[in-house]
Write a protein that holds these residues in place. Structure first.
Motif, PDB file in Angstrom:
ATOM      1  N   TYR A   1       0.773  -1.233   0.000  1.00 25.84           N
ATOM      2  CA  TYR A   1       0.000   0.000   0.000  1.00 25.84           C
ATOM      3  C   TYR A   1       0.810   1.290   0.000  1.00 25.84           C
ATOM      4  CZ  TYR A   1       0.462  -0.134   5.139  1.00 25.84           C
ATOM      5  OH  TYR A   1       0.930  -0.184   6.424  1.00 25.84           O
ATOM      6  N   PHE A   2       2.113   1.219   0.070  1.00 20.16           N
ATOM      7  CA  PHE A   2       2.916   2.437  -0.035  1.00 20.16           C
ATOM      8  C   PHE A   2       3.197   2.762  -1.496  1.00 20.16           C
ATOM      9  CE2 PHE A   2       6.865   4.826  -0.357  1.00 20.16           C
ATOM     10  CZ  PHE A   2       6.649   5.846   0.551  1.00 20.16           C
TER      11      PHE A   2
ATOM     12  N   SER B   1      -2.798   3.667   4.935  1.00 19.10           N
ATOM     13  CA  SER B   1      -1.690   4.525   5.340  1.00 19.10           C
ATOM     14  C   SER B   1      -2.014   5.307   6.612  1.00 19.10           C
ATOM     15  CB  SER B   1      -1.381   5.514   4.212  1.00 19.10           C
ATOM     16  OG  SER B   1      -0.491   6.518   4.662  1.00 19.10           O
ATOM     17  N   HIS B   2      -0.981   5.551   7.407  1.00 21.25           N
ATOM     18  CA  HIS B   2      -1.127   6.389   8.599  1.00 21.25           C
ATOM     19  C   HIS B   2      -1.354   7.844   8.223  1.00 21.25           C
ATOM     20  CE1 HIS B   2       1.348   3.018  10.464  1.00 21.25           C
ATOM     21  NE2 HIS B   2       0.097   2.865  10.824  1.00 21.25           N
TER      22      HIS B   2
ATOM     23  N   PRO C   1      -6.277  14.627  13.349  1.00 17.87           N
ATOM     24  CA  PRO C   1      -6.740  14.476  11.959  1.00 17.87           C
ATOM     25  C   PRO C   1      -6.309  13.171  11.297  1.00 17.87           C
ATOM     26  CG  PRO C   1      -5.070  16.209  12.107  1.00 17.87           C
ATOM     27  CD  PRO C   1      -5.346  15.737  13.504  1.00 17.87           C
ATOM     28  N   THR C   2      -5.194  12.606  11.760  1.00 16.00           N
ATOM     29  CA  THR C   2      -4.698  11.345  11.193  1.00 16.00           C
ATOM     30  C   THR C   2      -3.995  10.546  12.290  1.00 16.00           C
ATOM     31  OG1 THR C   2      -2.471  12.151  10.619  1.00 16.00           O
ATOM     32  CG2 THR C   2      -4.206  12.458   8.947  1.00 16.00           C
ATOM     33  N   VAL C   3      -3.769   9.285  12.006  1.00 14.67           N
ATOM     34  CA  VAL C   3      -2.958   8.449  12.898  1.00 14.67           C
ATOM     35  C   VAL C   3      -1.555   9.048  13.020  1.00 14.67           C
ATOM     36  CG1 VAL C   3      -1.785   6.203  13.016  1.00 14.67           C
ATOM     37  CG2 VAL C   3      -4.241   6.303  12.561  1.00 14.67           C
ATOM     38  N   GLU C   4      -1.009   9.517  11.911  1.00 19.61           N
ATOM     39  CA  GLU C   4       0.350  10.075  11.920  1.00 19.61           C
ATOM     40  C   GLU C   4       0.453  11.260  12.884  1.00 19.61           C
ATOM     41  OE1 GLU C   4       4.369   9.919  10.869  1.00 19.61           O
ATOM     42  OE2 GLU C   4       2.777   8.511  10.379  1.00 19.61           O
ATOM     43  N   HIS C   5      -0.533  12.141  12.872  1.00 23.65           N
ATOM     44  CA  HIS C   5      -0.524  13.274  13.796  1.00 23.65           C
ATOM     45  C   HIS C   5      -0.488  12.783  15.250  1.00 23.65           C
ATOM     46  CE1 HIS C   5      -1.916  15.685  10.339  1.00 23.65           C
ATOM     47  NE2 HIS C   5      -1.550  16.753  11.033  1.00 23.65           N
TER      48      HIS C   5
END
Length: 180
Positions: A18-19, A30-31, A45-49
Motif C-alpha cells: 500500500y505504499f 496509510s497512517h 486528523p490522522t494516525v500520523e498526527h
C-alpha cells in the motif's frame, strides 16, 4: 480475487503493497490517510498526527503537531534533533532545544497499535474496507523505512502492515493486539 464487501480487489499474490505498488486502491491503510480519531478526549486528523504527538508531553509541541496541515509536516516537525540536518531542519525539537521522550523506542509500537485501533474502530467506512482485505498480507513497501516498512532491501520489519493486520484480526474477534 474479489473479497466480500466493497469493491476491494486483492492482488493475485494476496499481498497489498500500500505504499507503492497498490497505493491508489489501498491508500486508506496509510497512517497519512485523512481519518480523524479521538484518543483520551483529544482529536487528531490522522494516525500520523497522533503518533508523532506522543514523542513529547510538552503542550506546545502537541499543539504544533495537531496544527500541522498535513501528516508529512507533522512527521517533519517531530524529527529528532540529532537526525541529519536535511531531516531535522524543520524539527520542533531542534528549534526549541528539546529532546523527544527518552523511552520513545520502547513505546512507539504500542502507541501505533492504539492509534490504528482507534482509526479502524472510529471510522466505520474504514472498518469495512479493512475487513474486505480478507487474509491478504498488508505491506508498507516503503524503501525508506526499514522499521515501519520494507526498507531499501525489502527485508524491513513492516511493522506498519503488521500492526494493521493485528487490528484486522482483532476486529474479526481473532485476538488481542500483540505486545512489542
Amino acid at each position: 480475487m474479489i473479497v466480500d464487501g466493497p469493491d476491494i480487489v486483492v492482488p493475485p499474490d494476496n499481498r497489498i503493497l500500500y505504499f507503492g505498488r497498490d497505493r491508489d486502491r489501498f491508500r486508506f491503510l496509510s497512517h497519512f490517510h485523512p481519518s480523524p480519531i479521538v484518543i483520551d478526549g483529544e482529536d487528531w486528523p490522522t494516525v500520523e498526527h497522533y503518533y508523532q504527538a506522543q514523542k513529547s508531553a510538552n503542550p506546545d509541541y502537541k499543539a504544533a503537531i495537531r496544527a500541522a496541515i498535513r501528516p508529512g509536516l507533522a512527521k517533519r516537525l517531530a524529527a529528532p534533533p540529532s537526525a541529519p540536518r536535511r531531516i531535522s531542519q524543520n524539527s520542533w525539537f531542534r528549534k526549541n532545544d528539546q529532546q523527544p521522550r527518552p523511552d520513545w523506542h520502547d513505546v512507539k509500537l504500542d502507541i501505533m497499535r492504539r492509534a490504528d485501533l482507534a482509526k479502524f474502530t472510529q471510522n466505520a467506512d474504514l472498518t469495512v474496507l479493512l475487513l474486505a482485505t480478507g487474509d491478504a498480507e498488508l505491506v508498507e513497501d516503503s524503501p525508506d523505512e526499514p522499521f515501519w516498512g520494507t526498507g531499501p532491501d525489502g527485508a524491513g520489519f513492516n511493522w506498519a502492515g503488521r500492526v494493521v493486520m493485528e487490528v484486522r484480526a482483532r476486529l474479526r474477534g481473532n485476538g488481542p493486539l500483540q505486545r512489542g
